[in-house]
Write a protein that holds these residues in place. Structure first.
Motif, PDB file in Angstrom:
ATOM      1  N   GLU A 222       0.836  -1.197   0.000  1.00 27.01           N
ATOM      2  CA  GLU A 222       0.000   0.000   0.000  1.00 27.01           C
ATOM      3  C   GLU A 222       0.870   1.245   0.000  1.00 27.01           C
ATOM      4  OE1 GLU A 222      -2.179  -0.950   3.592  1.00 27.01           O
ATOM      5  OE2 GLU A 222      -0.775   0.194   4.834  1.00 27.01           O
ATOM      6  N   ILE A 223       0.327   2.309  -0.592  1.00 24.98           N
ATOM      7  CA  ILE A 223       1.066   3.570  -0.683  1.00 24.98           C
ATOM      8  C   ILE A 223       0.409   4.608   0.218  1.00 24.98           C
ATOM      9  CG2 ILE A 223       1.926   5.393  -2.240  1.00 24.98           C
ATOM     10  CD1 ILE A 223       2.957   2.699  -3.173  1.00 24.98           C
ATOM     11  N   GLN A 224       1.213   5.231   1.061  1.00 17.78           N
ATOM     12  CA  GLN A 224       0.719   6.337   1.889  1.00 17.78           C
ATOM     13  C   GLN A 224       0.704   7.601   1.040  1.00 17.78           C
ATOM     14  OE1 GLN A 224      -0.093   6.469   5.434  1.00 17.78           O
ATOM     15  NE2 GLN A 224      -0.944   8.396   4.655  1.00 17.78           N
ATOM     16  N   ILE A 225      -0.417   8.282   1.038  1.00 14.22           N
ATOM     17  CA  ILE A 225      -0.440   9.566   0.328  1.00 14.22           C
ATOM     18  C   ILE A 225      -0.878  10.680   1.295  1.00 14.22           C
ATOM     19  CG2 ILE A 225      -0.876   8.509  -1.949  1.00 14.22           C
ATOM     20  CD1 ILE A 225      -3.552  10.663  -0.626  1.00 14.22           C
ATOM     21  N   LEU A 226      -0.581  11.886   0.893  1.00 14.69           N
ATOM     22  CA  LEU A 226      -0.931  13.046   1.701  1.00 14.69           C
ATOM     23  C   LEU A 226      -1.294  14.192   0.763  1.00 14.69           C
ATOM     24  CD1 LEU A 226      -0.872  13.966   4.705  1.00 14.69           C
ATOM     25  CD2 LEU A 226       1.534  14.552   4.364  1.00 14.69           C
ATOM     26  N   GLY A 227      -2.466  14.759   0.963  1.00 18.08           N
ATOM     27  CA  GLY A 227      -2.902  15.862   0.107  1.00 18.08           C
ATOM     28  C   GLY A 227      -3.285  17.077   0.940  1.00 18.08           C
ATOM     29  N   ASP A 228      -3.063  18.271   0.404  1.00 22.42           N
ATOM     30  CA  ASP A 228      -3.522  19.480   1.111  1.00 22.42           C
ATOM     31  C   ASP A 228      -4.754  20.038   0.406  1.00 22.42           C
ATOM     32  OD1 ASP A 228      -2.651  20.943  -1.106  1.00 22.42           O
ATOM     33  OD2 ASP A 228      -0.809  21.642  -0.134  1.00 22.42           O
ATOM     34  N   ASN A 229      -5.249  21.186   0.880  1.00 19.78           N
ATOM     35  CA  ASN A 229      -6.443  21.784   0.281  1.00 19.78           C
ATOM     36  C   ASN A 229      -6.117  22.712  -0.875  1.00 19.78           C
ATOM     37  OD1 ASN A 229      -8.281  20.546   2.095  1.00 19.78           O
ATOM     38  ND2 ASN A 229      -7.672  22.016   3.666  1.00 19.78           N
ATOM     39  N   GLU A 238       5.874   3.178   0.199  1.00 13.84           N
ATOM     40  CA  GLU A 238       4.996   2.026   0.419  1.00 13.84           C
ATOM     41  C   GLU A 238       5.167   1.357   1.781  1.00 13.84           C
ATOM     42  OE1 GLU A 238       7.759   1.957  -1.320  1.00 13.84           O
ATOM     43  OE2 GLU A 238       8.827   0.078  -0.953  1.00 13.84           O
ATOM     44  N   ARG A 239       4.158   0.571   2.103  1.00 10.92           N
ATOM     45  CA  ARG A 239       4.263  -0.355   3.235  1.00 10.92           C
ATOM     46  C   ARG A 239       3.943  -1.746   2.703  1.00 10.92           C
ATOM     47  NH1 ARG A 239       1.484   4.188   5.997  1.00 10.92           N
ATOM     48  NH2 ARG A 239      -0.499   3.334   5.280  1.00 10.92           N
ATOM     49  N   GLU A 240       4.763  -2.683   3.065  1.00 10.36           N
ATOM     50  CA  GLU A 240       4.544  -4.089   2.702  1.00 10.36           C
ATOM     51  C   GLU A 240       3.703  -4.697   3.816  1.00 10.36           C
ATOM     52  OE1 GLU A 240       4.324  -7.567   1.626  1.00 10.36           O
ATOM     53  OE2 GLU A 240       5.955  -6.802   0.368  1.00 10.36           O
ATOM     54  N   VAL A 274      -5.063   8.069  -7.913  1.00 11.22           N
ATOM     55  CA  VAL A 274      -6.263   7.597  -7.203  1.00 11.22           C
ATOM     56  C   VAL A 274      -6.773   8.722  -6.298  1.00 11.22           C
ATOM     57  CG1 VAL A 274      -7.136   5.968  -5.470  1.00 11.22           C
ATOM     58  CG2 VAL A 274      -5.611   5.146  -7.289  1.00 11.22           C
ATOM     59  N   ALA A 275      -5.845   9.367  -5.608  1.00 12.92           N
ATOM     60  CA  ALA A 275      -6.226  10.465  -4.706  1.00 12.92           C
ATOM     61  C   ALA A 275      -6.862  11.615  -5.503  1.00 12.92           C
ATOM     62  CB  ALA A 275      -5.011  10.947  -3.928  1.00 12.92           C
ATOM     63  N   LYS A 276      -6.290  11.886  -6.675  1.00 12.14           N
ATOM     64  CA  LYS A 276      -6.844  12.961  -7.515  1.00 12.14           C
ATOM     65  C   LYS A 276      -8.265  12.620  -7.954  1.00 12.14           C
ATOM     66  CE  LYS A 276      -2.631  14.995  -9.406  1.00 12.14           C
ATOM     67  NZ  LYS A 276      -1.602  14.793 -10.448  1.00 12.14           N
ATOM     68  N   ALA A 277      -8.497  11.323  -8.208  1.00 14.61           N
ATOM     69  CA  ALA A 277      -9.798  10.884  -8.710  1.00 14.61           C
ATOM     70  C   ALA A 277     -10.923  11.183  -7.726  1.00 14.61           C
ATOM     71  CB  ALA A 277      -9.759   9.393  -9.030  1.00 14.61           C
ATOM     72  N   CYS A 278     -10.593  11.355  -6.444  1.00 16.60           N
ATOM     73  CA  CYS A 278     -11.655  11.661  -5.474  1.00 16.60           C
ATOM     74  C   CYS A 278     -11.373  12.965  -4.736  1.00 16.60           C
ATOM     75  CB  CYS A 278     -11.864  10.495  -4.505  1.00 16.60           C
ATOM     76  SG  CYS A 278     -10.435  10.114  -3.478  1.00 16.60           S
ATOM     77  N   ASN A 279     -10.535  13.822  -5.307  1.00 17.79           N
ATOM     78  CA  ASN A 279     -10.174  15.107  -4.678  1.00 17.79           C
ATOM     79  C   ASN A 279      -9.774  14.914  -3.229  1.00 17.79           C
ATOM     80  OD1 ASN A 279     -10.811  16.683  -7.014  1.00 17.79           O
ATOM     81  ND2 ASN A 279     -12.982  16.338  -6.510  1.00 17.79           N
ATOM     82  N   TYR A 280      -8.879  13.969  -3.025  1.00 19.50           N
ATOM     83  CA  TYR A 280      -8.532  13.584  -1.662  1.00 19.50           C
ATOM     84  C   TYR A 280      -7.722  14.645  -0.943  1.00 19.50           C
ATOM     85  CZ  TYR A 280      -7.905  10.364   2.152  1.00 19.50           C
ATOM     86  OH  TYR A 280      -7.970   9.774   3.380  1.00 19.50           O
ATOM     87  N   THR A 281      -8.057  14.865   0.325  1.00 20.52           N
ATOM     88  CA  THR A 281      -7.241  15.734   1.176  1.00 20.52           C
ATOM     89  C   THR A 281      -6.915  14.999   2.479  1.00 20.52           C
ATOM     90  OG1 THR A 281      -9.258  16.696   2.072  1.00 20.52           O
ATOM     91  CG2 THR A 281      -8.160  17.922   0.297  1.00 20.52           C
ATOM     92  N   GLY A 282      -5.752  15.287   3.027  1.00 23.29           N
ATOM     93  CA  GLY A 282      -5.339  14.639   4.267  1.00 23.29           C
ATOM     94  C   GLY A 282      -4.522  13.392   3.990  1.00 23.29           C
ATOM     95  N   ALA A 283      -4.384  12.540   5.014  1.00 26.19           N
ATOM     96  CA  ALA A 283      -3.596  11.317   4.881  1.00 26.19           C
ATOM     97  C   ALA A 283      -4.500  10.178   4.435  1.00 26.19           C
ATOM     98  CB  ALA A 283      -2.938  10.968   6.215  1.00 26.19           C
ATOM     99  N   GLY A 284      -4.059   9.425   3.456  1.00 31.65           N
ATOM    100  CA  GLY A 284      -4.843   8.289   2.973  1.00 31.65           C
ATOM    101  C   GLY A 284      -3.927   7.191   2.477  1.00 31.65           C
ATOM    102  N   THR A 285      -4.499   6.029   2.225  1.00 31.71           N
ATOM    103  CA  THR A 285      -3.689   4.896   1.784  1.00 31.71           C
ATOM    104  C   THR A 285      -4.325   4.211   0.592  1.00 31.71           C
ATOM    105  OG1 THR A 285      -2.831   4.508   3.993  1.00 31.71           O
ATOM    106  CG2 THR A 285      -2.739   2.651   2.476  1.00 31.71           C
TER     107      THR A 285
END
Ligand code: MV4
Length: 513
Positions: A222-229, A238-240, A274-285
């Motif tokens: 899995e990939i940790q992502i982080l988005g701002d506003n 990644e994390r295995e 993937v994060a862009k596809a849902c306008n993601y903000t904050g920490a996600g995986t």
């Protein structure tokens, strides 16, 4: 004359955060809040009156009986506490309300900052079919399969045949493996679809299922992502997480030992898409399946801070909760992808009140002895003290034991040392299982997948033979007769047994594990 107007968006003021959670994650969030000079509010159930998160917080409010449905999941009650205590923001931790879109919307509507993504982002990713549809325009590799709920059996059979058996049926509302069924051949298709729909309906109240090509022995990375506003999104590598059992992760590490820099970059960029596809903000995986040829496929996105986030923190040098709070306040990320690097290696073992010898059955009781390991490269995220009871109402995780080092080898030997230095009695735990994995050639080689436990773990291997202990006792008896001081010997699990030659050793003495 022309005027140039500069609109500077003021950052939100955050003086007080309510943590809508319990256990280690509540404490972990409050520690960071404290460092940032932010006051904290704990909420707790009647079963958690003496819990450490309650003591640690600046203010604490009991919100109901032990059952989560009557306390930690009570949205209105939690919002009322926020209003009464002038709370500026809510951190939901993981589990409980953390991925509840309705709650995220309610919090926002009440004028309180939800430290996490929007309700809309949660809704998009909460439906597996919705998630696949949303990312399909964003250049993200997916397992061959359908992107719509299956309605017609015959059409399903045609699709399955064109994908090629075996196929996997998945529930759209599912997650964590619930409602999944492997179909080996055409003749089984109808029966399995009906079973899957029935399961999905009763488990999630939604019978929508879809099909995918079945990937045999995948890795879970899995990939940790982080988005701002402000539209900035980065990946924090990644994390295995392949060492898991019944969809319950037991050991996680960062980075994965199987990815090349090129694949890491490609997966990171796919995750950002993937994060862009849902306008993601904050920490996600963003979760991926990785097959033997290192092809990777988008699985699902977790719209919360995850249990295993510390391994990422250790290798990138960022406090993820601090970053969550910063972006929730409206601040910019403040760094670009190119400025992020991997430093060293980190491994996490979930120390759970479960008995690995007995099918990982949850164990309850009191922590008669509870001594945590210390020292360089060791981190323990927990919420217990010696003498405390493990409450039966919640997750059986006692602690997360995290080690880090310059290399994977160093992180592994440090983990073995830390497990040996961890003393728990009164309850069975996954500690010795963790040590077994750390010493297993397949784990050491880095070449393993989600079937690791099926392939390599047999509970018998955790049962001490006591042979060495017996021999040590015998030897001690002999030495006693000849006036020697002490004898030390290792048993089959590399546990040291030291025996002083006193006359009591005439009785066969076994070490307490
Ligand atoms: C799969 C799969 C093989 N092929 N999809 C399990 C949980 C859910 N998030 C997705 N899962 C899987 N999806 C295809 N097309 C195998 C699994 C799977 C798995 C995935 C990640 C970690 C552990 C797993 C254990 C068994 C099955």
């Amino acid at each position: 004359m022309r005027f140039v107007y500069l609109f500077i968006q003021a950052n939100l003021i955050m003086k007080k955060i309510l943590v809508a959670n319990r256990g280690e994650i509540a404490l972990r969030v409050m520690r960071t809040a404290k460092e940032l000079g932010i006051k904290t509010v704990a909420v707790y159930s009647e079963a958690d009156r003496n819990a450490l998160h309650v003591r640690y917080a600046d203010e604490a409010v009991c919100i109901g009986p032990a059952a989560s449905s009557q306390s930690y999941l009570k949205m209105d009650t939690i919002l009322e506490v926020c209003k009464n205590l002038n709370v500026d923001a809510i951190h939901p931790g993981y589990g409980f309300l953390s991925e509840n879109a309705v709650f995220a919307d309610m919090v926002a509507a009440a004028g309180i900052t939800f430290i996490g993504p929007t309700g809309d982002a949660m809704r998009t990713m909460g439906s597996k079919i919705g998630a696949k549809q949303a990312v399909s325009k964003f250049n993200v590799p997916m397992v061959p399969g359908t992107q719509e709920a299956l309605r017609d059996i015959e059409e399903g059979k045609r699709i399955a045949a064109s994908i090629g058996y075996p196929v996997l049926i998945k529930a759209s509302a599912g997650g964590g493996g619930k409602g999944m069924r492997v179909v080996e051949k055409n003749e089984e298709f109808e029966e399995q679809i009906k079973m899957a729909q029935g399961e999905a309906k009763s488990a999630f109240g939604d019978d929508a299922v879809f099909i995918e090509k079945y990937v045999g022995s995948p890795r879970h990375i899995e990939i940790q992502i982080l988005g701002d506003n402000h539209g900035n999104i980065v990946y924090l590598f990644e994390r295995e997480c392949s060492i898991q059992r019944r969809h319950q992760k037991l050991i996680e590490e960062a980075p994965s030992s199987c990815l090349s820099p090129e694949i890491r970059k490609a997966m990171g960029e796919a995750a950002v898409n993937v994060a862009k596809a849902c306008n993601y903000t904050g920490a996600g995986t963003v979760e991926f399946l990785v097959d033997e040829q290192l092809n990777f496929y988008f699985l699902e996105m977790n719209t919360r801070l995850q249990v295993e986030h510390p391994v990422t923190e250790q290798i990138v040098g960022l406090d993820l909760v601090k970053e969550q709070i910063r972006v929730a306040k409206g601040e910019q990320l403040g760094y670009t992808q190119n400025e992020l690097n991997i430093h060293g290696h980190a491994i996490e073992l979930r120390v759970c009140a479960e008995d690995p010898i007995n099918n990982f059955l949850p164990d309850i009781g009191k922590l008669n002895t509870y001594k945590t390991p210390q020292g360089y490269g060791v981190r323990v995220d927990d919420s217990f003290e010696e003498g405390m009871e493990i409450p039966i109402h919640y997750d059986p995780m006692i602690a997360k034991l995290i080690t880090f080092g310059k290399t994977r080898e160093e992180a592994i030997s440090r983990m073995i040392r830390a497990i040996d230095d961890y003393h728990i009695t009164g309850i069975e735990t996954t500690l010795q299982f963790g040590k077994y994995v750390m010493q297993h050639p397949a784990f050491i080689s880095g070449n393993f997948d989600t079937k690791f436990i099926d392939k390599h773990f047999n509970p018998e291997q955790l049962k001490p033979t006591f042979e060495n202990a017996d021999i040590a006792a015998l030897a001690a008896n002999v030495l006693f007769s000849s006036g020697n001081k002490k004898i030390s010997i290792s048993d089959n699990l590399n546990n040291n047994v030291s025996i002083e030659p006193t006359s009591s050793n005439w009785v066969n003495k076994r070490k307490a594990y």
